[in-house]
Scaffold this active site. Structure first.
Site, PDB file in Angstrom:
ATOM      1  N   GLU A   1       0.829  -1.205   0.000  1.00 24.35           N
ATOM      2  CA  GLU A   1       0.000   0.000   0.000  1.00 24.35           C
ATOM      3  C   GLU A   1       0.862   1.254   0.000  1.00 24.35           C
ATOM      4  O   GLU A   1       1.979   1.254   0.517  1.00 24.35           O
ATOM      5  CB  GLU A   1      -0.900   0.002   1.243  1.00 24.35           C
ATOM      6  CG  GLU A   1      -1.937  -1.107   1.186  1.00 24.35           C
ATOM      7  CD  GLU A   1      -2.825  -1.188   2.421  1.00 24.35           C
ATOM      8  OE1 GLU A   1      -3.858  -1.841   2.344  1.00 24.35           O
ATOM      9  OE2 GLU A   1      -2.476  -0.615   3.471  1.00 24.35           O
TER      10      GLU A   1
ATOM     11  N   CYS B   1       3.584   8.478   0.330  1.00 22.66           N
ATOM     12  CA  CYS B   1       4.237   7.593   1.295  1.00 22.66           C
ATOM     13  C   CYS B   1       4.430   6.249   0.598  1.00 22.66           C
ATOM     14  O   CYS B   1       3.458   5.635   0.165  1.00 22.66           O
ATOM     15  CB  CYS B   1       3.314   7.483   2.505  1.00 22.66           C
ATOM     16  SG  CYS B   1       3.874   6.326   3.738  1.00 22.66           S
TER      17      CYS B   1
ATOM     18  N   CYS C   1       6.669  -6.681   7.167  1.00 21.33           N
ATOM     19  CA  CYS C   1       7.838  -6.192   7.903  1.00 21.33           C
ATOM     20  C   CYS C   1       8.201  -7.202   8.982  1.00 21.33           C
ATOM     21  O   CYS C   1       7.322  -7.812   9.590  1.00 21.33           O
ATOM     22  CB  CYS C   1       7.528  -4.841   8.535  1.00 21.33           C
ATOM     23  SG  CYS C   1       8.948  -4.147   9.395  1.00 21.33           S
TER      24      CYS C   1
ATOM     25  N   CYS D   1       7.061  -4.281  15.547  1.00 19.75           N
ATOM     26  CA  CYS D   1       6.712  -3.244  16.526  1.00 19.75           C
ATOM     27  C   CYS D   1       5.273  -3.516  16.980  1.00 19.75           C
ATOM     28  O   CYS D   1       4.399  -3.782  16.154  1.00 19.75           O
ATOM     29  CB  CYS D   1       6.828  -1.858  15.912  1.00 19.75           C
ATOM     30  SG  CYS D   1       8.485  -1.526  15.278  1.00 19.75           S
TER      31      CYS D   1
ATOM     32  N   CYS E   1       2.052  -1.732  15.496  1.00 22.63           N
ATOM     33  CA  CYS E   1       1.959  -1.542  14.047  1.00 22.63           C
ATOM     34  C   CYS E   1       1.291  -2.733  13.372  1.00 22.63           C
ATOM     35  O   CYS E   1       1.709  -3.876  13.529  1.00 22.63           O
ATOM     36  CB  CYS E   1       3.369  -1.326  13.497  1.00 22.63           C
ATOM     37  SG  CYS E   1       3.448  -1.342  11.710  1.00 22.63           S
TER      38      CYS E   1
ATOM     39  N   ASN F   1      -3.169   5.908  16.225  1.00 22.43           N
ATOM     40  CA  ASN F   1      -4.397   5.680  15.453  1.00 22.43           C
ATOM     41  C   ASN F   1      -4.840   4.246  15.691  1.00 22.43           C
ATOM     42  O   ASN F   1      -4.109   3.319  15.342  1.00 22.43           O
ATOM     43  CB  ASN F   1      -4.107   5.837  13.958  1.00 22.43           C
ATOM     44  CG  ASN F   1      -3.765   7.269  13.613  1.00 22.43           C
ATOM     45  OD1 ASN F   1      -4.533   8.182  13.894  1.00 22.43           O
ATOM     46  ND2 ASN F   1      -2.590   7.469  13.052  1.00 22.43           N
TER      47      ASN F   1
ATOM     48  N   CYS G   1      -0.667   6.336   9.941  1.00 19.92           N
ATOM     49  CA  CYS G   1       0.580   5.670  10.325  1.00 19.92           C
ATOM     50  C   CYS G   1       0.311   4.395  11.108  1.00 19.92           C
ATOM     51  O   CYS G   1      -0.501   4.385  12.027  1.00 19.92           O
ATOM     52  CB  CYS G   1       1.385   6.597  11.229  1.00 19.92           C
ATOM     53  SG  CYS G   1       1.976   7.963  10.306  1.00 19.92           S
TER      54      CYS G   1
HETATM   55  S1  SF4 Z   1       6.617   0.395  12.580  1.00 19.32           S
HETATM   56 FE1  SF4 Z   1       5.765  -1.359  11.466  1.00 19.32          FE
HETATM   57  S2  SF4 Z   1       6.613  -1.180   9.403  1.00 19.32           S
HETATM   58 FE2  SF4 Z   1       7.867   0.145  10.742  1.00 19.32          FE
HETATM   59  S3  SF4 Z   1       9.558  -1.181  11.435  1.00 19.32           S
HETATM   60 FE3  SF4 Z   1       7.973  -1.362  12.999  1.00 19.32          FE
HETATM   61  S4  SF4 Z   1       6.782  -3.172  12.370  1.00 19.32           S
HETATM   62 FE4  SF4 Z   1       7.980  -2.518  10.605  1.00 19.32          FE
END
Ligand code: SF4
Length: 342
Positions: free
Chosen positions: A93, A106, A113, A117, A120, A292, A335
């Site tokens: 995306e 963006c 990923c 995190c 996320c 968010n 985000c």
């Molecule tokens: S915020 Fe999300 S996309 Fe960015 S490094 Fe951490 S897990 Fe990966």
């Protein structure tokens, strides 16, 4: 993937070499680059100053598109989320955000990923693969095709899916194409790359391109940061900030520190003071991002008063601390809300 040579994976210098290899005159590289990036053409037959034979040959041996823009969702605030389908059926995306005169795209750098995190959605979906340079660049080409007649992408942020510095070689190659006069011709001043803080790659990148850096800090002590960002166990805060101090920044350039405000986790007045102390002496700008939410999220957004207090404490310490207005939250494009499984 097909056996055709993907021309968007070539930097302009690589394309010149390839043109020689296939025994074409050197000016063919210039012609191809003009069609690919200035004219944003995807079809060899539209390249009218190439001979008919060469166009036919290209169709048999090379390809231009690396992805297809499959869907565009527009939020009430005008933010557009772009869903791209890659040649192997994976999805990524991108997000187009208009603010005043600025139109920012963006872009994503990986399918999913691996950094996990906790806050996320991309991280929770896991990692599939790195994007190629062509797939990075083609997000911009495809987004450009979606724009209205008076629109122009002015800024690029590598803040979509993935950790750009974990896909270092392809991101660097993509940047070469993005920056080149005969490529997409963006100024490095208009490009920001966001990282969780991969120290060796941050140094390597700063020696190659003076693009702006945004470091995702999200906590002011190791215990909290390790809890929400596992990478902190590899590169703890003191090492990360020492690396930031050592980076050679262009004159007047500052590092942006992204700080996601998570209710009851890292949003207290004490956290704000710790953050101020941590960044002392750095050419820093702080971007506060109120969380968010998304269905099933384990975190909450702090109250507006909490957010304002946090900002005030940093401003009292003479930091530039801005609060990022949430854009695209209505279409899950804000985000931390991007994911690759449909
Ligand atoms: S915020 Fe999300 S996309 Fe960015 S490094 Fe951490 S897990 Fe990966």
């Amino acid at each position: 993937m097909s056996d055709l040579v993907s021309l968007k994976d070539f930097t302009p210098a690589d394309l010149e070499l390839w043109v020689q290899e296939v025994e074409q005159p050197a000016y063919r590289a210039k012609q191809l680059l003009k069609w690919m990036y200035s004219q944003n053409v995807e079809d060899f037959q539209a390249m009218t100053d190439l001979s008919k034979d060469f166009r036919g040959w290209l169709e048999q041996h090379a390809r231009l598109p690396c992805l297809m823009l499959e869907e565009v969702l527009t939020d009430e605030d005008g933010t557009r989320k772009l869903l791209f389908r890659l040649q192997d059926g994976e999805y990524i995306e991108g997000v187009l955000i208009a603010e005043g005169q600025r139109l920012t795209l963006c872009v994503s750098s990986q399918v999913g990923c691996a950094f996990g995190c906790r806050f996320c959605l991309t991280g929770q979906a896991g990692y599939s693969r790195d994007l190629t340079a062509g797939e990075i660049v083609d997000q911009i080409c495809a987004a450009r095709r979606e724009l209205g007649p008076d629109e122009r992408i002015t800024n690029l942020v590598f803040m979509g899916m993935g950790e750009p510095l974990a896909n270092f070689e392809q991101v660097v190659k993509g940047l070469e194409i993005i920056i080149a006069d005969n490529g997409l011709n963006f100024s490095t001043r208009k490009i920001t790359l966001s990282t969780v803080g991969l120290i060796p790659e941050m140094h390597r990148l700063s020696r190659l391109f003076p693009v702006k850096l945004a470091v995702s800090l999200h906590a002011a002590d190791n215990e909290t940061r390790s809890r929400i960002m596992p990478i902190n166990r590899r590169y703890p805060l003191e090492e990360l900030l020492e690396a930031c101090r050592q980076l050679e920044l262009p004159r007047r350039q500052r590092i942006t520190f992204e700080y996601l405000l998570l209710g009851g986790v890292n949003d207290s007045a004490a956290d704000a003071r710790k953050l101020g102390k941590l960044l002392r002496g750095l050419r820093a700008k702080i971007n506060l991002i109120p969380f968010n939410g998304y269905p099933g999220a384990a975190f909450n957004r702090p109250s507006p008063t909490r957010i304002a207090e946090f900002q005030e404490i940093l401003q009292e310490k003479h930091y530039t601390a801005t609060i990022r207005q949430s854009r695209g939250a209505g279409i899950m494009a804000a985000c931390g809300q991007l994911r690759h499984n449909r």
